[in-house]
Design a protein around this motif. Structure first.
Motif, short mmCIF file in Angstrom:
data_model
loop_
_atom_site.label_atom_id
_atom_site.label_comp_id
_atom_site.label_asym_id
_atom_site.label_seq_id
_atom_site.Cartn_x
_atom_site.Cartn_y
_atom_site.Cartn_z
N ILE A 2 -3.99 10.79 3.05
CA ILE A 2 -4.40 10.00 1.90
C ILE A 2 -3.70 8.67 1.96
O ILE A 2 -2.48 8.61 2.05
CB ILE A 2 -4.03 10.71 0.59
CG1 ILE A 2 -4.73 12.07 0.53
CG2 ILE A 2 -4.42 9.84 -0.60
CD1 ILE A 2 -4.25 12.94 -0.61
N ALA A 3 -4.48 7.68 1.97
CA ALA A 3 -3.88 6.35 1.95
C ALA A 3 -4.35 5.64 0.68
O ALA A 3 -5.55 5.51 0.42
CB ALA A 3 -4.31 5.55 3.17
N LEU A 4 -3.43 5.28 -0.11
CA LEU A 4 -3.76 4.56 -1.32
C LEU A 4 -3.37 3.11 -1.15
O LEU A 4 -2.22 2.81 -0.84
CB LEU A 4 -3.00 5.14 -2.52
CG LEU A 4 -3.71 6.19 -3.36
CD1 LEU A 4 -2.77 6.68 -4.45
CD2 LEU A 4 -4.96 5.63 -3.97
N ILE A 5 -4.31 2.27 -1.29
CA ILE A 5 -3.97 0.85 -1.20
C ILE A 5 -4.03 0.30 -2.61
O ILE A 5 -5.08 0.27 -3.24
CB ILE A 5 -4.94 0.08 -0.29
CG1 ILE A 5 -4.87 0.66 1.12
CG2 ILE A 5 -4.63 -1.40 -0.30
CD1 ILE A 5 -5.86 0.07 2.07
N THR A 6 -2.90 -0.08 -3.07
CA THR A 6 -2.86 -0.61 -4.44
C THR A 6 -2.68 -2.11 -4.44
O THR A 6 -2.27 -2.70 -3.44
CB THR A 6 -1.68 0.01 -5.22
OG1 THR A 6 -0.47 -0.35 -4.55
CG2 THR A 6 -1.82 1.52 -5.29
N ILE A 53 1.03 6.40 8.81
CA ILE A 53 0.55 5.28 9.63
C ILE A 53 0.95 3.97 8.99
O ILE A 53 1.22 3.91 7.79
CB ILE A 53 -0.98 5.32 9.82
CG1 ILE A 53 -1.68 5.15 8.46
CG2 ILE A 53 -1.41 6.59 10.51
CD1 ILE A 53 -3.15 4.89 8.58
N THR A 63 -5.40 -7.45 -2.76
CA THR A 63 -5.09 -8.87 -2.63
C THR A 63 -6.20 -9.55 -1.86
O THR A 63 -6.65 -9.07 -0.83
CB THR A 63 -3.78 -9.08 -1.88
OG1 THR A 63 -3.87 -8.44 -0.62
CG2 THR A 63 -2.61 -8.53 -2.66
N VAL A 115 -1.37 -6.03 5.19
CA VAL A 115 -2.26 -7.09 4.73
C VAL A 115 -1.43 -8.34 4.60
O VAL A 115 -0.24 -8.27 4.27
CB VAL A 115 -2.94 -6.70 3.39
CG1 VAL A 115 -1.89 -6.55 2.29
CG2 VAL A 115 -3.93 -7.77 2.98
N THR A 116 -1.99 -9.43 4.92
CA THR A 116 -1.28 -10.71 4.79
C THR A 116 -1.69 -11.39 3.50
O THR A 116 -2.89 -11.56 3.24
CB THR A 116 -1.60 -11.63 5.98
OG1 THR A 116 -1.30 -10.94 7.19
CG2 THR A 116 -0.79 -12.91 5.90
N VAL A 117 -0.75 -11.73 2.74
CA VAL A 117 -1.03 -12.43 1.50
C VAL A 117 -0.80 -13.92 1.72
O VAL A 117 0.25 -14.33 2.23
CB VAL A 117 -0.11 -11.94 0.37
CG1 VAL A 117 -0.37 -12.73 -0.90
CG2 VAL A 117 -0.34 -10.45 0.13
N MET A 153 0.83 -1.19 0.00
CA MET A 153 0.00 0.00 0.00
C MET A 153 0.88 1.25 0.00
O MET A 153 2.05 1.22 0.37
CB MET A 153 -0.98 -0.01 1.19
CG MET A 153 -0.27 -0.16 2.48
SD MET A 153 -0.56 1.08 3.70
CE MET A 153 -0.97 2.51 2.92
N LEU A 154 0.30 2.32 -0.45
CA LEU A 154 1.10 3.53 -0.66
C LEU A 154 0.45 4.68 0.08
O LEU A 154 -0.74 4.90 0.00
CB LEU A 154 1.15 3.81 -2.17
CG LEU A 154 1.93 5.03 -2.61
CD1 LEU A 154 3.43 4.82 -2.32
CD2 LEU A 154 1.73 5.25 -4.11
N LEU A 155 1.23 5.37 0.81
CA LEU A 155 0.71 6.53 1.52
C LEU A 155 1.27 7.77 0.82
O LEU A 155 2.47 7.98 0.75
CB LEU A 155 1.16 6.47 2.99
CG LEU A 155 0.65 7.62 3.86
CD1 LEU A 155 -0.88 7.62 3.89
CD2 LEU A 155 1.18 7.47 5.27
N LEU A 156 0.37 8.53 0.28
CA LEU A 156 0.79 9.70 -0.50
C LEU A 156 0.70 10.97 0.35
O LEU A 156 -0.34 11.25 0.94
CB LEU A 156 -0.14 9.86 -1.70
CG LEU A 156 0.46 9.60 -3.07
CD1 LEU A 156 -0.62 9.58 -4.12
CD2 LEU A 156 1.49 10.69 -3.43
N ALA A 157 1.77 11.65 0.38
CA ALA A 157 1.72 12.94 1.07
C ALA A 157 1.84 14.03 0.00
O ALA A 157 2.78 14.05 -0.79
CB ALA A 157 2.87 13.05 2.07
N ILE A 158 0.82 14.84 -0.07
CA ILE A 158 0.83 15.88 -1.11
C ILE A 158 1.10 17.23 -0.46
O ILE A 158 0.27 17.72 0.31
CB ILE A 158 -0.52 15.94 -1.83
CG1 ILE A 158 -0.85 14.53 -2.40
CG2 ILE A 158 -0.51 16.99 -2.93
CD1 ILE A 158 -2.23 14.41 -2.91
#
Lengths: 158, 164
Positions: free
Chosen positions: B9-13, A18, B16, A22-24, A1-6
């Motif tokens: 903003i949290a992007l979950i890409t 934060i 899964t 997730v567990t794959v 997952m990606l946390l974007l700070a703008i």
């Protein structure tokens, strides 16, 4: 997952980072390795049944099994890859086999049950052995009884 | 006053999810073998014997064309026949044949009796099925007593066949 700070304006924006996770896990996988075969059963003057236990033992109820010509006897076997997660097995309630040469003659299978043998090599997979009971009518017509469709076995993660 | 805008903003890409179920198909089969059957074709008949002070035996063999011998005073003109049965067993399946191992008693309907023993058959007590009819010939020995009373003596005996 990606946390974007703008960044808009350094004085009017605050960002916070934060953690999330997730567990794959691998999908559960089931592969059949052996079909279920009851072997040779002698037709009787009365109806009867034969139970094939998941461990391969046959028990006849009111029928005779040949000692010298057992035939092809095997419980069904399937290998489940479960990644050490618990799962449940679903088996059919009943299943019909048809006389190959006389399609109006049928045999009914029921009381499917299974035995789980954990693989000793890793904790990730099990061997599932499946047995069932087959019912014969009085004077059941001789022949090879099969079902081209096969019966379904389903495994589901709990 | 500073205005703070909290932007989170949290992007979950890469969504899964685990495939949580799988299905396999297994075939099933059973081989039903026809029951073994035996039926009687012809009863055993020793024929006629004249009584005398010694008595003796009347022996029927297990040949297709029955042969009769023995030490009793056999009326050779009298007809005779070994027992004949028809067996049907599944092709390639072996079976055993069971004949009486103890004496069978023939009676004149009153108090007079004779024994029959020494049962034997043309298949030697076992055979292999062909899914077609097979013929079993059974011979035996009749024991005529000294001064055996005149009469017509009858009795029954069982023959059974069993898959091995």
């Amino acid at each position: 997952m990606l946390l974007l700070a703008i960044p808009f304006n350094a004085q009017s924006i605050a960002t916070i980072e934060i953690e999330t996770q997730v567990t794959v896990i691998d999908p559960i996988k089931l592969t059949k390795s052996v079909d279920l075969n009851f072997g040779n059963i002698v037709s009787g003057y009365n109806q009867g049944s034969v139970t094939l236990a998941p461990n391969g033992e046959r028990t006849a109820n009111g029928l005779q099994l040949s000692n010298t010509f057992k035939g092809n006897v095997s419980p069904a076997e399937a290998i489940v890859s479960h990644g050490n997660h618990s799962y449940s097995i679903s088996l059919p309630q009943a299943f019909q086999l048809t006389n190959y040469d006389a399609p109006s003659e049928v045999l009914t299978m029921d009381q499917f049950n299974s035995l789980i043998i954990p693989s000793t090599e890793s904790g990730d997979s099990d061997i599932i052995k499946i047995g069932a009971t087959i019912h014969l009518d009085a004077n059941q017509k001789a022949g090879t009884y099969t079902n081209p469709s096969g019966f379904n076995v389903t495994v589901t993660y709990n | 006053m500073k205005n703070f805008t909290l932007v989170l903003i949290a992007l979950i890409t890469g969504t899964t999810f685990a495939q949580n179920s799988d299905l396999a198909t297994a075939n099933a089969s059973a081989e039903i073998i026809s029951a073994i059957t035996i039926s009687k074709t012809t009863d055993m008949d020793f024929g006629m014997v004249a009584n005398n002070v010694t008595g003796g035996t009347v022996i029927l063999d297990n040949a297709a064309a029955t042969g009769r011998t023995g030490s009793a005073d056999i009326i050779t003109a009298s007809s005779f026949q070994n027992a004949v049965f028809t067996i049907n067993a599944e092709n390639l399946y072996t079976y055993s044949i069971s004949l009486p191992s103890t004496d069978i008693t023939l009676s004149d309907g009153g108090t007079n009796t004779m024994t029959v023993n020494g049962f034997n058959d043309n298949l030697g007590g076992s055979s292999t099925g062909t899914s077609a009819d097979q013929t079993l010939y059974v011979g035996a020995t009749l024991n005529v007593g000294a001064d055996q009373a005149v009469g017509n003596y009858t009795g029954t005996f069982d023959v059974s066949v069993n898959y091995n």
